[in-house]
Design a protein around this motif. Structure first.
Motif, PDB file in Angstrom:
ATOM      1  N   LYS A   6       1.013  -1.124  -0.078  1.00 44.75           N
ATOM      2  CA  LYS A   6      -0.123   0.205  -0.042  1.00 44.75           C
ATOM      3  C   LYS A   6       0.811   1.097  -0.036  1.00 44.75           C
ATOM      4  CE  LYS A   6      -0.856  -0.514   4.828  1.00 44.75           C
ATOM      5  NZ  LYS A   6      -1.943  -0.599   5.831  1.00 44.75           N
ATOM      6  N   GLU A   7       0.293   2.303  -0.335  1.00 41.84           N
ATOM      7  CA  GLU A   7       1.004   3.587  -0.382  1.00 41.84           C
ATOM      8  C   GLU A   7       1.089   3.948   1.138  1.00 41.84           C
ATOM      9  OE1 GLU A   7       2.156   6.483  -3.478  1.00 41.84           O
ATOM     10  OE2 GLU A   7       1.121   4.637  -3.685  1.00 41.84           O
ATOM     11  N   LEU A   8       2.260   4.375   1.376  1.00 41.80           N
ATOM     12  CA  LEU A   8       2.931   4.850   2.897  1.00 41.80           C
ATOM     13  C   LEU A   8       3.971   5.809   2.805  1.00 41.80           C
ATOM     14  CD1 LEU A   8       2.714   1.256   4.325  1.00 41.80           C
ATOM     15  CD2 LEU A   8       1.082   3.178   4.987  1.00 41.80           C
ATOM     16  N   GLU A   9       4.212   6.303   3.869  1.00 38.42           N
ATOM     17  CA  GLU A   9       5.188   7.385   4.068  1.00 38.42           C
ATOM     18  C   GLU A   9       6.683   6.625   3.569  1.00 38.42           C
ATOM     19  OE1 GLU A   9       7.323  10.193   7.177  1.00 38.42           O
ATOM     20  OE2 GLU A   9       5.340   9.572   7.464  1.00 38.42           O
ATOM     21  N   ALA A  10       7.602   7.334   2.932  1.00 32.76           N
ATOM     22  CA  ALA A  10       8.636   6.647   2.431  1.00 32.76           C
ATOM     23  C   ALA A  10       9.805   6.827   3.353  1.00 32.76           C
ATOM     24  CB  ALA A  10       9.188   6.978   0.993  1.00 32.76           C
ATOM     25  N   LEU A  11      10.953   6.225   3.305  1.00 31.68           N
ATOM     26  CA  LEU A  11      12.109   6.595   4.114  1.00 31.68           C
ATOM     27  C   LEU A  11      12.758   7.780   3.780  1.00 31.68           C
ATOM     28  CD1 LEU A  11      13.825   3.145   3.802  1.00 31.68           C
ATOM     29  CD2 LEU A  11      12.957   3.899   5.800  1.00 31.68           C
ATOM     30  N   VAL A  12      13.382   8.516   4.617  1.00 34.14           N
ATOM     31  CA  VAL A  12      13.732   9.680   4.591  1.00 34.14           C
ATOM     32  C   VAL A  12      15.040  10.013   3.721  1.00 34.14           C
ATOM     33  CG1 VAL A  12      14.648  11.996   5.600  1.00 34.14           C
ATOM     34  CG2 VAL A  12      12.409  10.746   6.423  1.00 34.14           C
ATOM     35  N   LYS A  13      15.793   8.809   3.876  1.00 31.24           N
ATOM     36  CA  LYS A  13      17.100   8.419   3.135  1.00 31.24           C
ATOM     37  C   LYS A  13      17.559   7.034   3.223  1.00 31.24           C
ATOM     38  CE  LYS A  13      19.768   9.073   7.300  1.00 31.24           C
ATOM     39  NZ  LYS A  13      20.847   9.673   8.051  1.00 31.24           N
ATOM     40  N   PRO A  14      18.266   7.008   2.333  1.00 31.04           N
ATOM     41  CA  PRO A  14      18.672   5.229   2.253  1.00 31.04           C
ATOM     42  C   PRO A  14      19.289   4.770   3.551  1.00 31.04           C
ATOM     43  CG  PRO A  14      19.499   6.475   0.226  1.00 31.04           C
ATOM     44  CD  PRO A  14      18.959   7.437   0.974  1.00 31.04           C
ATOM     45  N   THR A  15      18.875   3.569   4.012  1.00 31.09           N
ATOM     46  CA  THR A  15      19.229   2.986   5.244  1.00 31.09           C
ATOM     47  C   THR A  15      20.161   1.925   5.200  1.00 31.09           C
ATOM     48  OG1 THR A  15      17.309   1.627   5.071  1.00 31.09           O
ATOM     49  CG2 THR A  15      17.047   3.747   6.155  1.00 31.09           C
ATOM     50  N   TYR A  16      20.289   1.692   3.742  1.00 26.35           N
ATOM     51  CA  TYR A  16      21.356   0.600   3.735  1.00 26.35           C
ATOM     52  C   TYR A  16      22.238   0.945   2.329  1.00 26.35           C
ATOM     53  CZ  TYR A  16      22.794  -4.372   3.568  1.00 26.35           C
ATOM     54  OH  TYR A  16      23.619  -5.476   3.773  1.00 26.35           O
ATOM     55  N   PRO A  17      23.385   0.377   2.212  1.00 27.32           N
ATOM     56  CA  PRO A  17      24.362   0.866   1.158  1.00 27.32           C
ATOM     57  C   PRO A  17      24.024   0.155  -0.029  1.00 27.32           C
ATOM     58  CG  PRO A  17      25.585  -0.696   2.955  1.00 27.32           C
ATOM     59  CD  PRO A  17      24.296  -0.199   3.444  1.00 27.32           C
ATOM     60  N   GLY A  18      24.625   0.728  -1.160  1.00 25.63           N
ATOM     61  CA  GLY A  18      24.559   0.021  -2.479  1.00 25.63           C
ATOM     62  C   GLY A  18      23.139  -0.048  -3.180  1.00 25.63           C
ATOM     63  N   GLU A  19      23.225  -1.021  -4.072  1.00 23.24           N
ATOM     64  CA  GLU A  19      21.889  -1.125  -5.036  1.00 23.24           C
ATOM     65  C   GLU A  19      20.776  -1.612  -4.013  1.00 23.24           C
ATOM     66  OE1 GLU A  19      22.279  -3.241  -8.578  1.00 23.24           O
ATOM     67  OE2 GLU A  19      24.391  -2.520  -8.984  1.00 23.24           O
ATOM     68  N   LEU A  20      21.124  -2.483  -3.288  1.00 22.96           N
ATOM     69  CA  LEU A  20      20.016  -3.027  -2.279  1.00 22.96           C
ATOM     70  C   LEU A  20      19.356  -1.626  -1.629  1.00 22.96           C
ATOM     71  CD1 LEU A  20      18.193  -4.905  -1.074  1.00 22.96           C
ATOM     72  CD2 LEU A  20      20.073  -5.679   0.597  1.00 22.96           C
ATOM     73  N   GLY A  21      20.337  -0.950  -0.988  1.00 25.16           N
ATOM     74  CA  GLY A  21      20.013   0.189  -0.254  1.00 25.16           C
ATOM     75  C   GLY A  21      18.866   1.100  -1.124  1.00 25.16           C
ATOM     76  N   ARG A  75      16.999   0.351  -3.550  1.00 25.56           N
ATOM     77  CA  ARG A  75      16.121  -0.428  -3.947  1.00 25.56           C
ATOM     78  C   ARG A  75      15.159  -0.466  -2.675  1.00 25.56           C
ATOM     79  NH1 ARG A  75      14.846  -7.107  -5.109  1.00 25.56           N
ATOM     80  NH2 ARG A  75      12.830  -6.632  -5.350  1.00 25.56           N
ATOM     81  N   ILE A  76      15.652  -0.613  -1.527  1.00 26.28           N
ATOM     82  CA  ILE A  76      14.789  -0.417  -0.317  1.00 26.28           C
ATOM     83  C   ILE A  76      14.173   0.980  -0.237  1.00 26.28           C
ATOM     84  CG2 ILE A  76      14.867  -0.401   2.228  1.00 26.28           C
ATOM     85  CD1 ILE A  76      16.955  -2.563   2.017  1.00 26.28           C
ATOM     86  N   PHE A  77      15.160   2.117  -0.577  1.00 22.71           N
ATOM     87  CA  PHE A  77      14.594   3.348  -0.138  1.00 22.71           C
ATOM     88  C   PHE A  77      13.472   3.525  -1.292  1.00 22.71           C
ATOM     89  CE2 PHE A  77      15.137   7.617  -1.803  1.00 22.71           C
ATOM     90  CZ  PHE A  77      15.038   8.434  -0.594  1.00 22.71           C
ATOM     91  N   ASN A  78      13.466   3.309  -2.449  1.00 26.15           N
ATOM     92  CA  ASN A  78      12.414   3.252  -3.679  1.00 26.15           C
ATOM     93  C   ASN A  78      11.033   2.416  -3.322  1.00 26.15           C
ATOM     94  OD1 ASN A  78      13.877   5.506  -4.782  1.00 26.15           O
ATOM     95  ND2 ASN A  78      15.173   3.958  -5.807  1.00 26.15           N
ATOM     96  N   GLU A  79      11.060   1.197  -2.588  1.00 24.87           N
ATOM     97  CA  GLU A  79      10.258   0.462  -2.683  1.00 24.87           C
ATOM     98  C   GLU A  79       9.569   0.110  -1.311  1.00 24.87           C
ATOM     99  OE1 GLU A  79      10.961  -3.070  -5.287  1.00 24.87           O
ATOM    100  OE2 GLU A  79      12.269  -1.977  -6.519  1.00 24.87           O
ATOM    101  N   ILE A  80      10.340   0.694  -0.289  1.00 25.41           N
ATOM    102  CA  ILE A  80       9.751   0.056   1.111  1.00 25.41           C
ATOM    103  C   ILE A  80       9.529   1.252   1.957  1.00 25.41           C
ATOM    104  CG2 ILE A  80      10.569  -0.836   3.315  1.00 25.41           C
ATOM    105  CD1 ILE A  80      10.173  -2.917   0.763  1.00 25.41           C
ATOM    106  N   SER A  81       8.480   1.175   2.617  1.00 24.98           N
ATOM    107  CA  SER A  81       8.048   2.335   3.497  1.00 24.98           C
ATOM    108  C   SER A  81       8.814   2.474   4.816  1.00 24.98           C
ATOM    109  CB  SER A  81       6.594   1.963   3.974  1.00 24.98           C
ATOM    110  OG  SER A  81       6.389   1.156   4.747  1.00 24.98           O
ATOM    111  N   SER A  82       8.544   3.582   5.610  1.00 23.96           N
ATOM    112  CA  SER A  82       9.291   3.827   6.718  1.00 23.96           C
ATOM    113  C   SER A  82       8.742   2.874   7.754  1.00 23.96           C
ATOM    114  CB  SER A  82       9.295   5.083   7.610  1.00 23.96           C
ATOM    115  OG  SER A  82       7.804   5.436   7.416  1.00 23.96           O
TER     116      SER A  82
END
Length: 88
Positions: free
Chosen positions: A11-26, A28-35
């Motif tokens: 569902k549509e939710l508030e996103a993370l403010v900044k990447p929380t994990y390094p690299g490409e996975l970080g 991906r998480i930043f763009n696809e995972i909510s806070s």
């Protein structure tokens, strides 16, 4: 406030403010995972660290946690350690 369609909670939710994990996975998480989902992961990660007595400074422990994080956010099945018993 930035919104994201969270892959974990679907569902549509508030996103993370900044990447929380390094690299490409970080990214991906930043763009696809909510806070909210990230907070859920932090609790789950704590359970894993405590129950399996992981040392986050150990490379094998970090690899295991990364695999678990991928499964938690993008996989289909998340489990807790057999011996885990939440305090009531």
């Amino acid at each position: 406030m930035r919104l994201v369609h969270c892959r974990k909670l679907n569902k549509e939710l508030e996103a993370l403010v900044k990447p929380t994990y390094p690299g490409e996975l970080g990214l991906r998480i930043f763009n696809e995972i909510s806070s909210d989902a990230w907070q859920m992961w932090l609790k789950h990660q704590t359970i894993l660290i405590n129950e399996y007595r992981l040392n986050p400074l150990d490379s094998k422990s970090r690899s295991f946690l990364k695999e678990q994080m991928l499964e938690f956010f993008f996989g289909t099945e998340v489990s807790v350690p057999e011996q885990f018993s939440p305090l009531v």
